[in-house]
Design a protein around this motif. Sequence first.
Motif, PDB file in Angstrom:
ATOM      1  N   SER A  53     -31.890 -52.073  27.342  1.00 38.66           N
ATOM      2  CA  SER A  53     -33.305 -51.901  27.036  1.00 38.66           C
ATOM      3  C   SER A  53     -33.789 -50.508  27.452  1.00 38.66           C
ATOM      4  O   SER A  53     -34.521 -49.841  26.710  1.00 38.66           O
ATOM      5  CB  SER A  53     -34.125 -52.976  27.754  1.00 38.66           C
ATOM      6  N   ALA A  54     -33.362 -50.070  28.634  1.00 39.06           N
ATOM      7  CA  ALA A  54     -33.762 -48.737  29.096  1.00 39.06           C
ATOM      8  C   ALA A  54     -33.255 -47.658  28.148  1.00 39.06           C
ATOM      9  O   ALA A  54     -33.945 -46.665  27.884  1.00 39.06           O
ATOM     10  CB  ALA A  54     -33.226 -48.503  30.506  1.00 39.06           C
ATOM     11  N   ASN A  55     -32.062 -47.838  27.622  1.00 36.44           N
ATOM     12  CA  ASN A  55     -31.494 -46.905  26.651  1.00 36.44           C
ATOM     13  C   ASN A  55     -32.339 -46.882  25.383  1.00 36.44           C
ATOM     14  O   ASN A  55     -32.647 -45.819  24.841  1.00 36.44           O
ATOM     15  CB  ASN A  55     -30.056 -47.328  26.346  1.00 36.44           C
ATOM     16  N   ARG A  56     -32.735 -48.039  24.903  1.00 34.02           N
ATOM     17  CA  ARG A  56     -33.486 -48.114  23.639  1.00 34.02           C
ATOM     18  C   ARG A  56     -34.859 -47.472  23.753  1.00 34.02           C
ATOM     19  O   ARG A  56     -35.322 -46.794  22.820  1.00 34.02           O
ATOM     20  CB  ARG A  56     -33.630 -49.573  23.187  1.00 34.02           C
ATOM     21  N   TYR A  57     -35.514 -47.666  24.866  1.00 32.83           N
ATOM     22  CA  TYR A  57     -36.863 -47.111  25.027  1.00 32.83           C
ATOM     23  C   TYR A  57     -36.839 -45.631  25.393  1.00 32.83           C
ATOM     24  O   TYR A  57     -37.821 -44.921  25.179  1.00 32.83           O
ATOM     25  CB  TYR A  57     -37.641 -47.903  26.084  1.00 32.83           C
ATOM     26  N   GLY A  58     -35.723 -45.146  25.947  1.00 30.25           N
ATOM     27  CA  GLY A  58     -35.650 -43.754  26.363  1.00 30.25           C
ATOM     28  C   GLY A  58     -36.231 -43.562  27.746  1.00 30.25           C
ATOM     29  O   GLY A  58     -37.049 -44.368  28.214  1.00 30.25           O
ATOM     30  N   PHE A  59     -35.828 -42.495  28.415  1.00 32.74           N
ATOM     31  CA  PHE A  59     -36.283 -42.242  29.779  1.00 32.74           C
ATOM     32  C   PHE A  59     -37.751 -41.837  29.753  1.00 32.74           C
ATOM     33  O   PHE A  59     -38.141 -40.883  29.082  1.00 32.74           O
ATOM     34  CB  PHE A  59     -35.441 -41.137  30.405  1.00 32.74           C
ATOM     35  N   HIS A  60     -38.574 -42.558  30.508  1.00 36.88           N
ATOM     36  CA  HIS A  60     -40.018 -42.313  30.462  1.00 36.88           C
ATOM     37  C   HIS A  60     -40.728 -43.103  31.556  1.00 36.88           C
ATOM     38  O   HIS A  60     -40.144 -43.998  32.170  1.00 36.88           O
ATOM     39  CB  HIS A  60     -40.588 -42.777  29.117  1.00 36.88           C
ATOM     40  N   ALA A  61     -42.002 -42.794  31.716  1.00 37.36           N
ATOM     41  CA  ALA A  61     -42.937 -43.650  32.440  1.00 37.36           C
ATOM     42  C   ALA A  61     -44.029 -44.049  31.448  1.00 37.36           C
ATOM     43  O   ALA A  61     -44.646 -43.180  30.813  1.00 37.36           O
ATOM     44  CB  ALA A  61     -43.553 -42.910  33.625  1.00 37.36           C
ATOM     45  N   THR A  62     -44.243 -45.333  31.295  1.00 37.06           N
ATOM     46  CA  THR A  62     -45.252 -45.814  30.348  1.00 37.06           C
ATOM     47  C   THR A  62     -46.655 -45.465  30.814  1.00 37.06           C
ATOM     48  O   THR A  62     -47.030 -45.742  31.958  1.00 37.06           O
ATOM     49  CB  THR A  62     -45.148 -47.336  30.178  1.00 37.06           C
ATOM     50  N   ILE A  63     -47.432 -44.860  29.930  1.00 44.36           N
ATOM     51  CA  ILE A  63     -48.854 -44.643  30.184  1.00 44.36           C
ATOM     52  C   ILE A  63     -49.662 -45.536  29.230  1.00 44.36           C
ATOM     53  O   ILE A  63     -50.428 -46.379  29.660  1.00 44.36           O
ATOM     54  CB  ILE A  63     -49.239 -43.157  30.020  1.00 44.36           C
ATOM     55  N   LYS A  64     -49.466 -45.352  27.932  1.00 39.77           N
ATOM     56  CA  LYS A  64     -50.018 -46.262  26.923  1.00 39.77           C
ATOM     57  C   LYS A  64     -48.846 -46.938  26.237  1.00 39.77           C
ATOM     58  O   LYS A  64     -48.021 -46.288  25.594  1.00 39.77           O
ATOM     59  CB  LYS A  64     -50.870 -45.488  25.911  1.00 39.77           C
TER      60      LYS A  64
END
Length: 231
Positions: A53-64
Amino acid sequence: MTERYAIYFAPPVTGSLWERAATWLGRDAADGDLFDGPVAGIDRARLLNLTQSANRYGFHATIKAPMGLADGATEADLRAALTRFAAEHAPFTIGKLKLASLDGFLALIPESPSEKLQDFAAHVVESFEVFRAPMSVKDRAARLGKGLTERQVELLDGYGYPYVFEQFQFHMTLTDRLSAEDATDIAKAATTWFSPVLDDEVVIDGLSLFVEPEKGRPFRRVAEFVLGGQD
């Protein structure tokens, strides 16, 4: 439209943190490159299995959080609004990051709380709510099935995501939920791999637009909006 759009914080693509995170996850969400080979002694196949799942979403911190666009809204509209928003807000530091386990998920989080960060994230959530299409009944049911507090259900219904405002915690996810047998050695490997890039303070100096082109497809980092305002 089947696309979903997310407003994230992500470190510079030319920086060491992004490069190490992309290598760890096995995919660079900015250019689509894939990575092979072990990381800090962990076999790639095992690591990919623990970071799907982390791979699919890409490295980030969700804001919106990821959202479909409201009727009448376009990606061009969203980009224009992000450009205006970024021009009105100044960069700020959140201090250093540290590794932590959040309900079994390994992530990077700030060493210390930041009121400035909480306020900024809340402002993003509110400012871009106009672009969010209503949540489907199916998606709402899926969220409720994960177990939410009464307040989180209220936020889910109001903003399409339960972890906003006082429920928000800045985190950059590195794994899916780990079993007890995986947690110790994956955390050890992550400490070895990320420690060299955790000495510097992280500056929130922009917002990144990520896009999921079709449901279930990997998110791509498609645009950057540099904060250019003054305190």
